[in-house]
Design a protein around this motif. Structure first.
Motif, PDB file in Angstrom:
ATOM      1  N   MET A  68       7.889   4.120   9.749  1.00  0.00           N
ATOM      2  CA  MET A  68       7.156   3.511   8.642  1.00  0.00           C
ATOM      3  C   MET A  68       6.534   2.187   9.064  1.00  0.00           C
ATOM      4  O   MET A  68       7.081   1.477   9.913  1.00  0.00           O
ATOM      5  N   VAL A 116       5.730  -1.498   7.706  1.00  0.00           N
ATOM      6  CA  VAL A 116       6.307  -2.375   6.698  1.00  0.00           C
ATOM      7  C   VAL A 116       5.543  -3.687   6.651  1.00  0.00           C
ATOM      8  O   VAL A 116       5.224  -4.279   7.689  1.00  0.00           O
ATOM      9  N   ARG A 117       5.245  -4.162   5.434  1.00  0.00           N
ATOM     10  CA  ARG A 117       4.563  -5.435   5.234  1.00  0.00           C
ATOM     11  C   ARG A 117       5.334  -6.247   4.205  1.00  0.00           C
ATOM     12  O   ARG A 117       5.807  -5.710   3.207  1.00  0.00           O
ATOM     13  N   ASP A 143      -1.195  -7.117  -1.385  1.00  0.00           N
ATOM     14  CA  ASP A 143      -1.004  -5.672  -1.395  1.00  0.00           C
ATOM     15  C   ASP A 143      -1.943  -5.015  -0.382  1.00  0.00           C
ATOM     16  O   ASP A 143      -3.169  -5.172  -0.467  1.00  0.00           O
ATOM     17  N   PRO A 144      -1.412  -4.257   0.612  1.00  0.00           N
ATOM     18  CA  PRO A 144      -2.263  -3.629   1.628  1.00  0.00           C
ATOM     19  C   PRO A 144      -3.168  -2.541   1.080  1.00  0.00           C
ATOM     20  O   PRO A 144      -4.105  -2.100   1.751  1.00  0.00           O
ATOM     21  N   TYR A 147       0.235   2.521   0.565  1.00  0.00           N
ATOM     22  CA  TYR A 147       1.472   1.750   0.615  1.00  0.00           C
ATOM     23  C   TYR A 147       2.237   1.867  -0.700  1.00  0.00           C
ATOM     24  O   TYR A 147       1.656   2.020  -1.771  1.00  0.00           O
ATOM     25  N   ASN A 148       3.552   1.795  -0.574  1.00  0.00           N
ATOM     26  CA  ASN A 148       4.450   1.862  -1.717  1.00  0.00           C
ATOM     27  C   ASN A 148       5.309   0.607  -1.748  1.00  0.00           C
ATOM     28  O   ASN A 148       5.438  -0.102  -0.751  1.00  0.00           O
ATOM     29  N   TYR A 166       6.180  -3.867   1.062  1.00  0.00           N
ATOM     30  CA  TYR A 166       5.264  -2.730   1.143  1.00  0.00           C
ATOM     31  C   TYR A 166       5.621  -1.843   2.323  1.00  0.00           C
ATOM     32  O   TYR A 166       5.938  -2.341   3.409  1.00  0.00           O
ATOM     33  N   TRP A 167       5.551  -0.527   2.119  1.00  0.00           N
ATOM     34  CA  TRP A 167       5.840   0.408   3.204  1.00  0.00           C
ATOM     35  C   TRP A 167       4.992   1.667   3.053  1.00  0.00           C
ATOM     36  O   TRP A 167       4.592   2.032   1.970  1.00  0.00           O
ATOM     37  N   ARG A 168       4.719   2.302   4.152  1.00  0.00           N
ATOM     38  CA  ARG A 168       4.105   3.632   4.141  1.00  0.00           C
ATOM     39  C   ARG A 168       4.510   4.379   5.398  1.00  0.00           C
ATOM     40  O   ARG A 168       4.777   3.788   6.447  1.00  0.00           O
ATOM     41  N   THR A 214       4.171   6.667   8.734  1.00  0.00           N
ATOM     42  CA  THR A 214       3.194   6.681   9.813  1.00  0.00           C
ATOM     43  C   THR A 214       3.676   7.588  10.944  1.00  0.00           C
ATOM     44  O   THR A 214       4.743   8.203  10.854  1.00  0.00           O
TER      45      THR A 214
END
Length: 292
Positions: free
Chosen positions: A209, A211-212, A218-219, A223-224, A231-233, A235
């Motif tokens: 994932m 991560v921010r 907000d990216p 992203y969730n 924030y994560w998504r 990858t």
């Protein structure tokens, strides 16, 4: 350890029917894996019964020289009528047993159901679901299948909560599917969390994932939000912030030497993402195998 791909990794390609789970098995073989993880639910795309569909997929995997080490399906025991959910899950255990798949993964809880008026505490959730998870484990044991759940579903996703769940279920046939990336969703250090549960591992999901920090803007799309507001998504495996090689090394040192399933959930093109992720996973497995 052996490489495997979850059919869920190809999920976006199933929508128009041009790419099927049979194609996913073919790709898994093409990418050099030794096994394929079947992810199935109560509905089938061709109108066959779940049992018929699973048998056909297993037969195709065998033709391709692939093992099917695990059968994955959903479940939610934190509902108004958990007895019905147990009965439904047992039908999937029957499928795994009939297909001679040794391990079945199921969820435990997804959230507080509509109309729930009790105290919103994960401890209350564990109290409510533990007996049903135990009954599923015993039903499976009698049929030669082991059950497991992963760090998934928010309510019971942290390592400490998972440990409490295993203690409450207290059944030798129920263990842990380690998803090395999912702890990100609850803001837990993935390497530390995996090490806390290493004694219970019976299967592994290779997931990465991006991560921010929640302190940043907000990216955007894809992203969730984690429980703590980061924030994560998903990858490509090996491209994100999860310490994947460190975790894989620790899992191997703990004594686990079974299958590791790639689970791709990224925004990248599916076939490219799965192929690159599988290559990265196989390189890591090879490197881990040479470690002392």
């Amino acid at each position: 350890m052996k490489s495997c791909i979850s059919t869920y990794s190809f999920d976006k390609l199933y929508q128009d029917g041009a790419f099927t789970r049979f194609d996913a098995i073919d790709k898994t073989k093409e990418y050099g894996c030794q096994g394929v993880e079947l992810v199935l639910d109560d509905k089938t795309p061709d109108g066959s019964t779940p049992m018929e569909y699973a048998k056909a997929l297993c037969a195709h995997a065998k033709e391709q020289g692939l093992e099917v080490p695990i059968y994955t399906t959903g479940a939610n025991f934190f509902v108004k009528e958990p007895e019905k959910e147990l009965e439904r899950l047992c039908r999937h255990i029957d499928i795994a047993a009939e297909c001679k798949i040794p391990l079945l993964r199921h969820d435990v809880a997804w959230g507080y159901y509509e109309g729930y008026t009790g105290i919103k505490s994960y401890k209350k959730v564990i109290e409510a679901v533990a007996s049903f998870v135990r009954q599923a484990a015993e039903y499976a044991r009698e049929r030669g299948v082991k059950t497991c759940s992963e760090n998934h579903g928010y309510l019971l996703q942290d390592s400490a909560r998972m440990l409490e769940l295993f203690a409450a279920v207290d059944h030798p046939n129920y263990r842990f599917l380690c998803d090395m990336g999912n702890f990100t969703v609850v803001d837990e250090d993935c390497a530390t969390a995996v090490s806390a549960l290493s004694d219970y591992i019976v299967h592994v999901h290779a997931k990465d994932m991006l991560v921010r920090s929640g302190m940043n803007f907000d990216p955007g799309r894809g992203y969730n939000l984690s429980r703590g507001g980061n924030y994560w998504r998903g990858t490509i495996f090996g491209h994100g912030n999860v310490p994947t090689f460190q975790i894989l090394s620790a899992i191997r040192k703990s004594g686990y030497d079974g299958y590791v399933s790639l689970e791709f959930e990224g925004m990248e093109p599916v076939l490219e993402g799965v192929e690159i992720g599988t290559q990265n996973l196989q390189h890591m497995i090879e490197a881990v195998g040479k470690m002392r």
